[in-house]
Write an enzyme that holds these catalytic residues in place. Structure first.
Site, PDB file in Angstrom:
ATOM      1  N   GLU A  36      -9.444  16.446   4.554  1.00  0.00           N
ATOM      2  CA  GLU A  36      -9.425  18.117   4.783  1.00  0.00           C
ATOM      3  C   GLU A  36      -9.398  18.606   3.706  1.00  0.00           C
ATOM      4  OE1 GLU A  36      -7.333  18.185   9.178  1.00  0.00           O
ATOM      5  OE2 GLU A  36      -6.074  17.933   7.765  1.00  0.00           O
ATOM      6  N   SER A  74       1.321  17.929   4.032  1.00  0.00           N
ATOM      7  CA  SER A  74       0.943  17.711   5.441  1.00  0.00           C
ATOM      8  C   SER A  74       1.006  18.727   6.242  1.00  0.00           C
ATOM      9  CB  SER A  74       1.971  16.774   5.928  1.00  0.00           C
ATOM     10  OG  SER A  74       1.882  15.180   5.075  1.00  0.00           O
TER      11      SER A  74
HETATM   12  N1  CAA Z   1      -4.046   0.030   1.075  1.00  0.00           N
HETATM   13  C1  CAA Z   1      -5.176  -0.324   0.917  1.00  0.00           C
HETATM   14  N2  CAA Z   1      -5.708  -1.044   1.701  1.00  0.00           N
HETATM   15  C2  CAA Z   1      -5.008  -1.240   2.908  1.00  0.00           C
HETATM   16  C3  CAA Z   1      -4.094  -0.897   3.202  1.00  0.00           C
HETATM   17  C4  CAA Z   1      -3.435   0.017   2.219  1.00  0.00           C
HETATM   18  N3  CAA Z   1      -2.043   0.386   2.444  1.00  0.00           N
HETATM   19  N4  CAA Z   1      -3.858  -1.125   4.654  1.00  0.00           N
HETATM   20  C5  CAA Z   1      -4.864  -1.848   5.028  1.00  0.00           C
HETATM   21  N5  CAA Z   1      -5.630  -2.011   3.887  1.00  0.00           N
HETATM   22  C6  CAA Z   1      -6.976  -2.554   4.107  1.00  0.00           C
HETATM   23  C7  CAA Z   1      -6.788  -4.173   4.148  1.00  0.00           C
HETATM   24  O1  CAA Z   1      -6.801  -4.670   2.682  1.00  0.00           O
HETATM   25  C8  CAA Z   1      -8.271  -4.428   5.022  1.00  0.00           C
HETATM   26  O2  CAA Z   1      -9.158  -4.444   4.068  1.00  0.00           O
HETATM   27  P1  CAA Z   1     -10.249  -5.702   4.012  1.00  0.00           P
HETATM   28  O3  CAA Z   1     -11.011  -5.596   5.313  1.00  0.00           O
HETATM   29  O4  CAA Z   1     -11.248  -5.356   2.936  1.00  0.00           O
HETATM   30  O5  CAA Z   1      -9.762  -6.817   3.898  1.00  0.00           O
HETATM   31  C9  CAA Z   1      -8.500  -3.325   5.872  1.00  0.00           C
HETATM   32  O6  CAA Z   1      -7.666  -2.316   5.456  1.00  0.00           O
HETATM   33  C10 CAA Z   1      -7.783  -3.687   7.414  1.00  0.00           C
HETATM   34  O7  CAA Z   1      -6.348  -4.140   7.137  1.00  0.00           O
HETATM   35  P2  CAA Z   1      -5.588  -5.023   8.234  1.00  0.00           P
HETATM   36  O8  CAA Z   1      -6.535  -6.099   8.639  1.00  0.00           O
HETATM   37  O9  CAA Z   1      -4.477  -5.630   7.412  1.00  0.00           O
HETATM   38  O10 CAA Z   1      -4.970  -3.995   9.131  1.00  0.00           O
HETATM   39  P3  CAA Z   1      -5.706  -3.414  10.393  1.00  0.00           P
HETATM   40  O11 CAA Z   1      -6.973  -3.718  10.839  1.00  0.00           O
HETATM   41  O12 CAA Z   1      -4.600  -3.196  11.498  1.00  0.00           O
HETATM   42  O13 CAA Z   1      -5.679  -1.712   9.560  1.00  0.00           O
HETATM   43  C11 CAA Z   1      -4.666   0.428   9.300  1.00  0.00           C
HETATM   44  C12 CAA Z   1      -4.643  -1.236   9.226  1.00  0.00           C
HETATM   45  C13 CAA Z   1      -5.994   0.820   8.626  1.00  0.00           C
HETATM   46  C14 CAA Z   1      -3.454   0.922   8.736  1.00  0.00           C
HETATM   47  C15 CAA Z   1      -4.865   0.531  10.771  1.00  0.00           C
HETATM   48  O14 CAA Z   1      -3.737  -0.037  11.603  1.00  0.00           O
HETATM   49  C16 CAA Z   1      -4.698   2.206  11.244  1.00  0.00           C
HETATM   50  O15 CAA Z   1      -5.937   2.630  11.068  1.00  0.00           O
HETATM   51  N6  CAA Z   1      -3.540   2.671  11.634  1.00  0.00           N
HETATM   52  C17 CAA Z   1      -3.457   3.974  11.960  1.00  0.00           C
HETATM   53  C18 CAA Z   1      -3.504   4.830  10.538  1.00  0.00           C
HETATM   54  C19 CAA Z   1      -3.393   6.439  10.718  1.00  0.00           C
HETATM   55  O16 CAA Z   1      -3.391   6.892  11.891  1.00  0.00           O
HETATM   56  N7  CAA Z   1      -3.146   7.269   9.345  1.00  0.00           N
HETATM   57  C20 CAA Z   1      -2.949   8.430   9.675  1.00  0.00           C
HETATM   58  C21 CAA Z   1      -1.509   8.476   9.520  1.00  0.00           C
HETATM   59  S1  CAA Z   1      -1.145  10.371   9.531  1.00  0.00           S
HETATM   60  C22 CAA Z   1      -1.470  11.083   8.078  1.00  0.00           C
HETATM   61  O17 CAA Z   1      -1.804  10.313   7.238  1.00  0.00           O
HETATM   62  C23 CAA Z   1      -1.324  12.557   7.573  1.00  0.00           C
HETATM   63  C24 CAA Z   1      -0.229  12.965   7.232  1.00  0.00           C
HETATM   64  O18 CAA Z   1      -0.040  14.128   6.762  1.00  0.00           O
HETATM   65  C25 CAA Z   1       1.164  12.621   7.788  1.00  0.00           C
HETATM   66  P1  NAD Z   2       6.565   9.485  -1.415  1.00  0.00           P
HETATM   67  O1  NAD Z   2       7.956   9.766  -1.191  1.00  0.00           O
HETATM   68  O2  NAD Z   2       6.051   8.111  -1.101  1.00  0.00           O
HETATM   69  O3  NAD Z   2       6.075   9.763  -2.923  1.00  0.00           O
HETATM   70  C1  NAD Z   2       6.189  11.001  -3.557  1.00  0.00           C
HETATM   71  C2  NAD Z   2       6.479  10.706  -4.826  1.00  0.00           C
HETATM   72  O4  NAD Z   2       6.425  11.961  -5.699  1.00  0.00           O
HETATM   73  C3  NAD Z   2       7.678   9.836  -5.441  1.00  0.00           C
HETATM   74  O5  NAD Z   2       7.063   8.729  -6.040  1.00  0.00           O
HETATM   75  C4  NAD Z   2       8.259  10.752  -6.478  1.00  0.00           C
HETATM   76  O6  NAD Z   2       9.113  10.141  -7.369  1.00  0.00           O
HETATM   77  C5  NAD Z   2       7.359  11.719  -6.707  1.00  0.00           C
HETATM   78  N1  NAD Z   2       7.945  13.106  -7.225  1.00  0.00           N
HETATM   79  C6  NAD Z   2       8.634  13.880  -6.390  1.00  0.00           C
HETATM   80  N2  NAD Z   2       9.065  14.992  -7.118  1.00  0.00           N
HETATM   81  C7  NAD Z   2       8.101  15.110  -8.172  1.00  0.00           C
HETATM   82  C8  NAD Z   2       7.884  15.970  -9.423  1.00  0.00           C
HETATM   83  N3  NAD Z   2       8.402  17.189  -9.295  1.00  0.00           N
HETATM   84  N4  NAD Z   2       6.904  15.647 -10.135  1.00  0.00           N
HETATM   85  C9  NAD Z   2       6.626  14.434 -10.370  1.00  0.00           C
HETATM   86  N5  NAD Z   2       6.626  13.199  -9.276  1.00  0.00           N
HETATM   87  C10 NAD Z   2       7.388  13.683  -8.403  1.00  0.00           C
HETATM   88  O7  NAD Z   2       5.554  10.648  -0.535  1.00  0.00           O
HETATM   89  P2  NAD Z   2       4.141  10.505   0.142  1.00  0.00           P
HETATM   90  O8  NAD Z   2       4.389   9.717   1.523  1.00  0.00           O
HETATM   91  O9  NAD Z   2       3.444   9.862  -0.787  1.00  0.00           O
HETATM   92  O10 NAD Z   2       3.952  12.052   0.544  1.00  0.00           O
HETATM   93  C11 NAD Z   2       3.568  12.943  -0.618  1.00  0.00           C
HETATM   94  C12 NAD Z   2       2.917  14.166  -0.127  1.00  0.00           C
HETATM   95  O11 NAD Z   2       1.810  13.740   0.614  1.00  0.00           O
HETATM   96  C13 NAD Z   2       3.675  14.812   0.849  1.00  0.00           C
HETATM   97  O12 NAD Z   2       3.378  16.263   0.672  1.00  0.00           O
HETATM   98  C14 NAD Z   2       3.437  14.578   2.164  1.00  0.00           C
HETATM   99  O13 NAD Z   2       3.591  15.485   3.154  1.00  0.00           O
HETATM  100  C15 NAD Z   2       1.784  14.484   1.814  1.00  0.00           C
HETATM  101  N6  NAD Z   2       1.209  13.406   2.936  1.00  0.00           N
HETATM  102  C16 NAD Z   2       2.018  12.279   3.379  1.00  0.00           C
HETATM  103  C17 NAD Z   2       1.135  11.301   4.155  1.00  0.00           C
HETATM  104  C18 NAD Z   2       1.850  10.018   4.619  1.00  0.00           C
HETATM  105  O14 NAD Z   2       1.472   9.455   5.729  1.00  0.00           O
HETATM  106  N7  NAD Z   2       3.023   9.557   3.984  1.00  0.00           N
HETATM  107  C19 NAD Z   2       0.073  11.554   4.843  1.00  0.00           C
HETATM  108  C20 NAD Z   2      -0.758  12.681   4.207  1.00  0.00           C
HETATM  109  C21 NAD Z   2       0.084  13.627   3.303  1.00  0.00           C
END
Ligand code: CAA
Ligand code: NAD
Length: 300
Positions: A153, A120
């Site tokens: 990305e 991330s």
């Molecule tokens: N896995 C698989 N499918 C999923 C799911 C999951 N975890 N969550 C939701 N879905 C699917 C549902 O099954 C549903 O599909 P159908 O229409 O085919 O039935 C569809 O998505 C819509 O789901 P819901 O009606 O239950 O819920 P919603 O419309 O409120 O959408 C959401 C849920 C897509 C999560 C929405 O709330 C959303 O877009 N939230 C923001 C998510 C976001 O910002 N993500 C980025 C996070 S940051 C990141 O990822 C980067 C990082 O490095 C940290």
């Molecule tokens: P998570 O904690 O849900 O899952 C990580 C998994 O990796 C665990 O099941 C753990 O048992 C396994 N693991 C740890 N060390 C290991 C190793 N050496 N060999 C094999 N398996 C190992 O974490 P996550 O949220 O899926 O995040 C995973 C990566 O994806 C991180 O780098 C995170 O920054 C990135 N990421 C997370 C998100 C998010 O929304 N959570 C979004 C984009 C990217």
């Protein structure tokens, strides 16, 4: 261009199981590895459940569902990845842990294999440099939930070959995402902007600008976000958010990436968000409710 047939995914957690699922759905043979057998079974079970649900809803034919599941195998040992054409890691957001994994994979996996990190927040070159194949090392940054979010990305490091970047883009397109090439700057494009926002929502809460519900409702209703920022924090995982913030703080030394005190204390208390049942919300009931204990940790 390198034609990819077999994709390895390491880490079967929140992100890894989704990456494995979308890859199998797109026709790739997939090997999903997690060092923790229980986490592996959990991840495979989620994929199975989702495919079965899609079949039950007639969004997917039964034979297609079976074929997707047959293309996906699980393992706890990285030796199972030896013949993969691309390995994507989705383990903990920690450079030392990721580099330990890459050193092992560099020995265990065929030299032609492309390596990709789903980090991330870490600059990709710092992982590429510990392998013997920095030219075949890219970032593939997915968004949660991987099955739904449409962006990936594709991160080009200064050492990556055009061929590896093109292979990453082709893979992203084949799994049905929009693949955007980004520079190797910590946080890339989206998290460079999203992470400070997610942290700022916590700071705002600490300052008392509003309740948990008010802040979330404000962004849902006032800015059209699908979920409010504090819900999003719980959804991403608070320790993952904090590790991402730390990675970016380390790189930029800019206070906007610093972990807010409240977040640090919530993690110390074992509150990681939805995955552990407590975060800004209590997720244990049928609907999330604001965590009743959180005011004890608030500074105002
Ligand atoms: N896995 C698989 N499918 C999923 C799911 C999951 N975890 N969550 C939701 N879905 C699917 C549902 O099954 C549903 O599909 P159908 O229409 O085919 O039935 C569809 O998505 C819509 O789901 P819901 O009606 O239950 O819920 P919603 O419309 O409120 O959408 C959401 C849920 C897509 C999560 C929405 O709330 C959303 O877009 N939230 C923001 C998510 C976001 O910002 N993500 C980025 C996070 S940051 C990141 O990822 C980067 C990082 O490095 C940290
Ligand atoms: P998570 O904690 O849900 O899952 C990580 C998994 O990796 C665990 O099941 C753990 O048992 C396994 N693991 C740890 N060390 C290991 C190793 N050496 N060999 C094999 N398996 C190992 O974490 P996550 O949220 O899926 O995040 C995973 C990566 O994806 C991180 O780098 C995170 O920054 C990135 N990421 C997370 C998100 C998010 O929304 N959570 C979004 C984009 C990217």
């Amino acid at each position: 261009m390198t034609e990819l047939k077999t994709i390895g995914v390491v880490g079967a957690g929140l992100m890894g199981h989704g990456i494995a699922q979308v890859s199998a759905q797109a026709g790739y043979e997939v090997v999903l590895v997690d060092a923790d057998g229980a986490a592996l079974e959990k991840g495979l079970g989620v994929v199975r459940g989702q495919v079965e649900k899609a079949v039950a809803k007639e969004k997917l034919g039964a034979a297609d569902g079976e074929a997707i599941l047959a293309r996906l195998t699980g393992a706890t040992d990285v030796a199972a990845l030896a013949g993969c054409d691309m390995v994507i890691e989705a383990i903990v957001e920690n450079l030392e842990a990721k580099n330990g994994l890459w050193r092992t994979l560099d020995e265990a996996v065929q030299p032609s294999c492309i390596f990709a990190t789903n980090t991330s927040s870490l600059a990709v070159i710092d992982q590429a440099a510990v392998t013997s194949r920095p030219d075949r090392f890219i970032g593939l940054h997915f968004f949660n939930p991987v099955q739904v979010m449409r962006l990936v990305e594709v991160v080009r490091t200064i050492a990556a070959s055009d061929e590896a970047v093109r292979a990453g883009i082709a893979y992203g397109e084949r799994i049905g995402k929009t693949a955007v090439e980004t520079r190797d700057r910590a946080g890339f494009l989206v998290n460079r902007i999203l992470v400070p926002f997610m942290l700022d929502a916590i700071r705002g809460f600490e300052e008392g600008i509003g309740s948990i519900e008010a802040i979330d409702a404000g962004f849902r209703l006032g800015a059209g976000h699908p979920m409010g920022p504090l819900t999003l924090n719980d959804f991403v995982g608070l320790e993952t958010l904090s590790r991402a913030a730390e990675g970016m703080y380390e790189e930029y030394r800019d206070a906007r990436f610093a972990t807010p005190p409240l977040l640090r204390k919530m993690i110390a208390a074992g509150w990681y968000g939805k995955k552990t049942g407590l975060g800004f919300y209590d997720w244990s009931g049928p609907e999330p409710v604001p965590n009743p204990k959180i005011d004890l940790l608030r500074t105002v």
